[in-house]
Enzyme design. Structure first.
Site, PDB file in Angstrom:
ATOM      1  N   CYS A   1       4.720  -7.825   7.683  1.00  0.00           N
ATOM      2  CA  CYS A   1       5.536  -7.333   8.798  1.00  0.00           C
ATOM      3  C   CYS A   1       5.736  -8.466   9.790  1.00  0.00           C
ATOM      4  O   CYS A   1       4.828  -9.246  10.045  1.00  0.00           O
ATOM      5  CB  CYS A   1       4.850  -6.148   9.487  1.00  0.00           C
ATOM      6  SG  CYS A   1       5.852  -5.443  10.825  1.00  0.00           S
TER       7      CYS A   1
ATOM      8  N   GLU B   1       0.824  -1.212   0.000  1.00  0.00           N
ATOM      9  CA  GLU B   1       0.000   0.000   0.000  1.00  0.00           C
ATOM     10  C   GLU B   1       0.857   1.261   0.000  1.00  0.00           C
ATOM     11  O   GLU B   1       1.859   1.342   0.715  1.00  0.00           O
ATOM     12  CB  GLU B   1      -0.874   0.042   1.260  1.00  0.00           C
ATOM     13  CG  GLU B   1      -1.989  -0.950   1.229  1.00  0.00           C
ATOM     14  CD  GLU B   1      -2.910  -0.795   2.430  1.00  0.00           C
ATOM     15  OE1 GLU B   1      -3.554  -1.787   2.763  1.00  0.00           O
ATOM     16  OE2 GLU B   1      -2.968   0.289   3.033  1.00  0.00           O
TER      17      GLU B   1
ATOM     18  N   CYS C   1       2.403   8.215   2.248  1.00  0.00           N
ATOM     19  CA  CYS C   1       2.707   7.204   3.256  1.00  0.00           C
ATOM     20  C   CYS C   1       3.256   5.974   2.536  1.00  0.00           C
ATOM     21  O   CYS C   1       2.590   5.422   1.659  1.00  0.00           O
ATOM     22  CB  CYS C   1       1.433   6.869   4.023  1.00  0.00           C
ATOM     23  SG  CYS C   1       1.706   5.595   5.261  1.00  0.00           S
TER      24      CYS C   1
ATOM     25  N   CYS D   1       1.950  -6.931  15.660  1.00  0.00           N
ATOM     26  CA  CYS D   1       1.059  -6.155  16.541  1.00  0.00           C
ATOM     27  C   CYS D   1      -0.374  -6.646  16.322  1.00  0.00           C
ATOM     28  O   CYS D   1      -0.825  -6.760  15.170  1.00  0.00           O
ATOM     29  CB  CYS D   1       1.174  -4.660  16.241  1.00  0.00           C
ATOM     30  SG  CYS D   1       2.866  -4.064  16.410  1.00  0.00           S
TER      31      CYS D   1
ATOM     32  N   CYS E   1      -1.993   0.380   8.092  1.00  0.00           N
ATOM     33  CA  CYS E   1      -2.366  -0.924   8.601  1.00  0.00           C
ATOM     34  C   CYS E   1      -2.678  -1.986   7.564  1.00  0.00           C
ATOM     35  O   CYS E   1      -3.162  -3.060   7.932  1.00  0.00           O
ATOM     36  CB  CYS E   1      -3.517  -0.737   9.562  1.00  0.00           C
ATOM     37  SG  CYS E   1      -4.668   0.490   9.017  1.00  0.00           S
TER      38      CYS E   1
ATOM     39  N   CYS F   1      -3.034  -4.724  14.089  1.00  0.00           N
ATOM     40  CA  CYS F   1      -2.596  -4.180  12.801  1.00  0.00           C
ATOM     41  C   CYS F   1      -2.830  -5.197  11.674  1.00  0.00           C
ATOM     42  O   CYS F   1      -2.397  -6.346  11.785  1.00  0.00           O
ATOM     43  CB  CYS F   1      -1.116  -3.828  12.894  1.00  0.00           C
ATOM     44  SG  CYS F   1      -0.370  -3.400  11.322  1.00  0.00           S
TER      45      CYS F   1
HETATM   46  N1  SAH Z   1       5.822  -0.469  11.740  1.00  0.00           N
HETATM   47  C1  SAH Z   1       5.831   0.903  12.074  1.00  0.00           C
HETATM   48  C2  SAH Z   1       5.233   1.785  11.000  1.00  0.00           C
HETATM   49  C3  SAH Z   1       3.981   1.290  10.336  1.00  0.00           C
HETATM   50  S1  SAH Z   1       2.528   1.278  11.307  1.00  0.00           S
HETATM   51  C4  SAH Z   1       5.174   1.142  13.416  1.00  0.00           C
HETATM   52  O1  SAH Z   1       4.523   0.225  13.931  1.00  0.00           O
HETATM   53  O2  SAH Z   1       5.341   2.227  13.953  1.00  0.00           O
HETATM   54  C5  SAH Z   1       2.175   3.015  11.492  1.00  0.00           C
HETATM   55  C6  SAH Z   1       1.331   3.333  12.710  1.00  0.00           C
HETATM   56  O3  SAH Z   1      -0.016   2.860  12.545  1.00  0.00           O
HETATM   57  C7  SAH Z   1       1.856   2.701  13.991  1.00  0.00           C
HETATM   58  O4  SAH Z   1       1.838   3.633  15.054  1.00  0.00           O
HETATM   59  C8  SAH Z   1       0.852   1.607  14.222  1.00  0.00           C
HETATM   60  O5  SAH Z   1       0.801   1.215  15.564  1.00  0.00           O
HETATM   61  C9  SAH Z   1      -0.426   2.233  13.736  1.00  0.00           C
HETATM   62  N2  SAH Z   1      -1.508   1.285  13.462  1.00  0.00           N
HETATM   63  C10 SAH Z   1      -1.417   0.106  12.834  1.00  0.00           C
HETATM   64  N3  SAH Z   1      -2.622  -0.496  12.779  1.00  0.00           N
HETATM   65  C11 SAH Z   1      -3.486   0.335  13.392  1.00  0.00           C
HETATM   66  C12 SAH Z   1      -4.886   0.285  13.645  1.00  0.00           C
HETATM   67  N4  SAH Z   1      -5.619  -0.760  13.276  1.00  0.00           N
HETATM   68  N5  SAH Z   1      -5.452   1.304  14.314  1.00  0.00           N
HETATM   69  C13 SAH Z   1      -4.701   2.363  14.704  1.00  0.00           C
HETATM   70  N6  SAH Z   1      -3.385   2.489  14.474  1.00  0.00           N
HETATM   71  C14 SAH Z   1      -2.779   1.475  13.835  1.00  0.00           C
HETATM   72 FE1  SF4 Z   2       4.355  -4.051  11.864  1.00  0.00          FE
HETATM   73 FE2  SF4 Z   2       1.856  -3.163  11.995  1.00  0.00          FE
HETATM   74 FE3  SF4 Z   2       3.251  -3.480  14.239  1.00  0.00          FE
HETATM   75 FE4  SF4 Z   2       3.903  -1.497  12.551  1.00  0.00          FE
HETATM   76  S1  SF4 Z   2       1.979  -1.720  13.682  1.00  0.00           S
HETATM   77  S2  SF4 Z   2       5.293  -2.963  13.558  1.00  0.00           S
HETATM   78  S3  SF4 Z   2       3.414  -2.468  10.573  1.00  0.00           S
HETATM   79  S4  SF4 Z   2       2.655  -5.117  12.815  1.00  0.00           S
END
Ligand code: SAH
Ligand code: SF4
Length: 362
Positions: A119, A99, A112, A123, A343, A126
């Site tokens: 990944c 994306e 972005c 998390c 995400c 995500c």
């Molecule tokens: N991997 C890096 C950058 C990509 S994610 C990181 O985790 O920082 C970018 C941001 O989006 C991160 O702060 C992540 O926690 C947030 N994010 C991912 N999925 C999300 C969701 N479903 N709702 C809100 N924030 C989310």
């Molecule tokens: Fe990876 Fe998503 Fe966690 Fe960022 S928020 S580190 S993209 S799993």
């Protein structure tokens, strides 16, 4: 996919200017020729060898034979209802898709970018984490996303200002690829993006933060926290078990000290999970006295995680508690880039056709 013998192995977009210079020097061409080629690639943004009309024909012939000019192609694309956001699902050479999101708000265009396919950090909330890790993107695949959106912007006589490395993947897990792409982005002879308008978001890869602090790349750093104790953070962010908060905060202090820069901290607000007054106080204690700004992102629900975003009252109460510790915070709206872009939801929706597709911006 491995390059076939008939496919030149070098993608020119993979090479920062110094590396391009080494390649050309090996063929007997001077830095002057390197710079002409560089300007063609990143100022004029030519897309084919045929368009390299300002270069010596023998150099163009050598490039044609030994290199390729490869950019991602559009696999799928959606526009948000408000017209500000354009989400692209781009296809890479081996069929992987990532994306890229273009936002054009008040004339300040932001892109972005993704740094990995999938990944490894897992998390729980995500969509990209839910997919698992596929592979790192090459520098050219990251730069290809930038060039894709600059082409769109040029057609509208606009230019790119902000870059956020907040798409799919963990940029500091792909340190080399990401930094080579950043070097190309900020090169004054080419795209010339301002480092202070490039934000790198990390889940908290401690060795990467320390390395970034030691190197001369003054990008803006954002650290995703989501929890202010190891137990609570570890439940949302499995990587936290590898790099506990004490180590992470030490690395952040080291970075802030060395780079003389404030760090942004990101916090996805999840109703009843990490939006309680207790967590707000714990976060306040953790960051008190540091040069910090907290970005609060009400959770964007994903298919693989059943929780809900915090409501406005909980968000306000959370902010008030942070303010009592002298910590500024901003609530990132859901239509904002941090949510929809961060995400992997477009990919999840496009590639799971039996599930209803998520709207482009919520
Ligand atoms: N991997 C890096 C950058 C990509 S994610 C990181 O985790 O920082 C970018 C941001 O989006 C991160 O702060 C992540 O926690 C947030 N994010 C991912 N999925 C999300 C969701 N479903 N709702 C809100 N924030 C989310
Ligand atoms: Fe990876 Fe998503 Fe966690 Fe960022 S928020 S580190 S993209 S799993």
């Amino acid at each position: 996919m491995q390059p076939t013998p008939s496919t030149p192995p070098v993608n020119l977009y993979d090479l920062p200017r110094a590396a391009l210079g080494e390649l050309l020097a090996g063929w007997g061409y001077s830095a002057h020729h390197r710079d002409l080629l560089w300007e063609a690639l990143y100022r004029q943004q030519v897309e084919s060898f045929d368009a390299l009309t300002g270069l010596r024909p023998d150099l163009v012939q050598a490039l044609r034979e030994r290199t390729r000019l490869e950019r991602p192609t559009t696999h799928h694309e959606v526009f948000s209802g408000d017209g500000y956001t354009r989400k692209l699902l781009l296809r890479l050479r081996d069929g992987q898709t990532v994306e890229t999101v273009l936002m054009r708000f008040k004339g300040r265009a932001t892109v972005c970018l993704s740094t990995q396919a999938g990944c490894a950090m897992g998390c729980v909330f995500c969509a990209t984490g839910q997919m698992g890790f596929v592979r790192h993107l090459s520098p050219g695949e990251i730069i290809g996303q930038v060039l894709h959106v600059t082409r769109i912007l040029r057609e509208a006589d606009e230019s790119l200002r902000n870059v956020v490395l907040m798409g799919m993947g963990e940029p500091l897990h792909n340190y080399e690829g990401t930094m080579a792409a950043v070097d190309t982005m900020v090169d004054q002879l080419g795209l010339a993006l301002a480092p202070r308008f490039i934000t790198l978001s990390t889940v908290g890869v401690v060795p990467g933060i320390r390395r970034l602090a030691d190197e001369d790349r003054p990008v803006q750093l954002a650290v995703s926290l989501h929890g202010a104790t190891d137990a609570e953070r570890g439940a949302l962010v499995p990587a936290a078990r590898k790099w506990p908060l004490a180590e992470l905060m030490d690395a952040c202090r080291y970075y802030a000290e060395k780079r003389k820069r404030r760090i942004f901290y990101e916090w996805a607000l999840i109703a009843g999970q990490n939006d309680t007054p207790g967590q707000a106080h714990a976060l306040g204690q953790l960051l008190k006295g540091m040069e910090a700004h907290v970005n609060l992102i009400p959770l964007n629900p994903t298919v693989g995680y059943g929780e809900r975003p915090s409501g406005p009252d909980a968000v306000r109460a959370f902010q008030d508690i942070l303010a009592s510790y002298g910590l500024p915070s901003t609530v990132r709206q859901r239509r904002g880039i941090d949510i929809d872009a961060g995400c992997g939801q477009l990919k999840a929706a496009v590639e799971r056709p039996r599930r209803a597709q998520q709207p482009t911006a919520s």
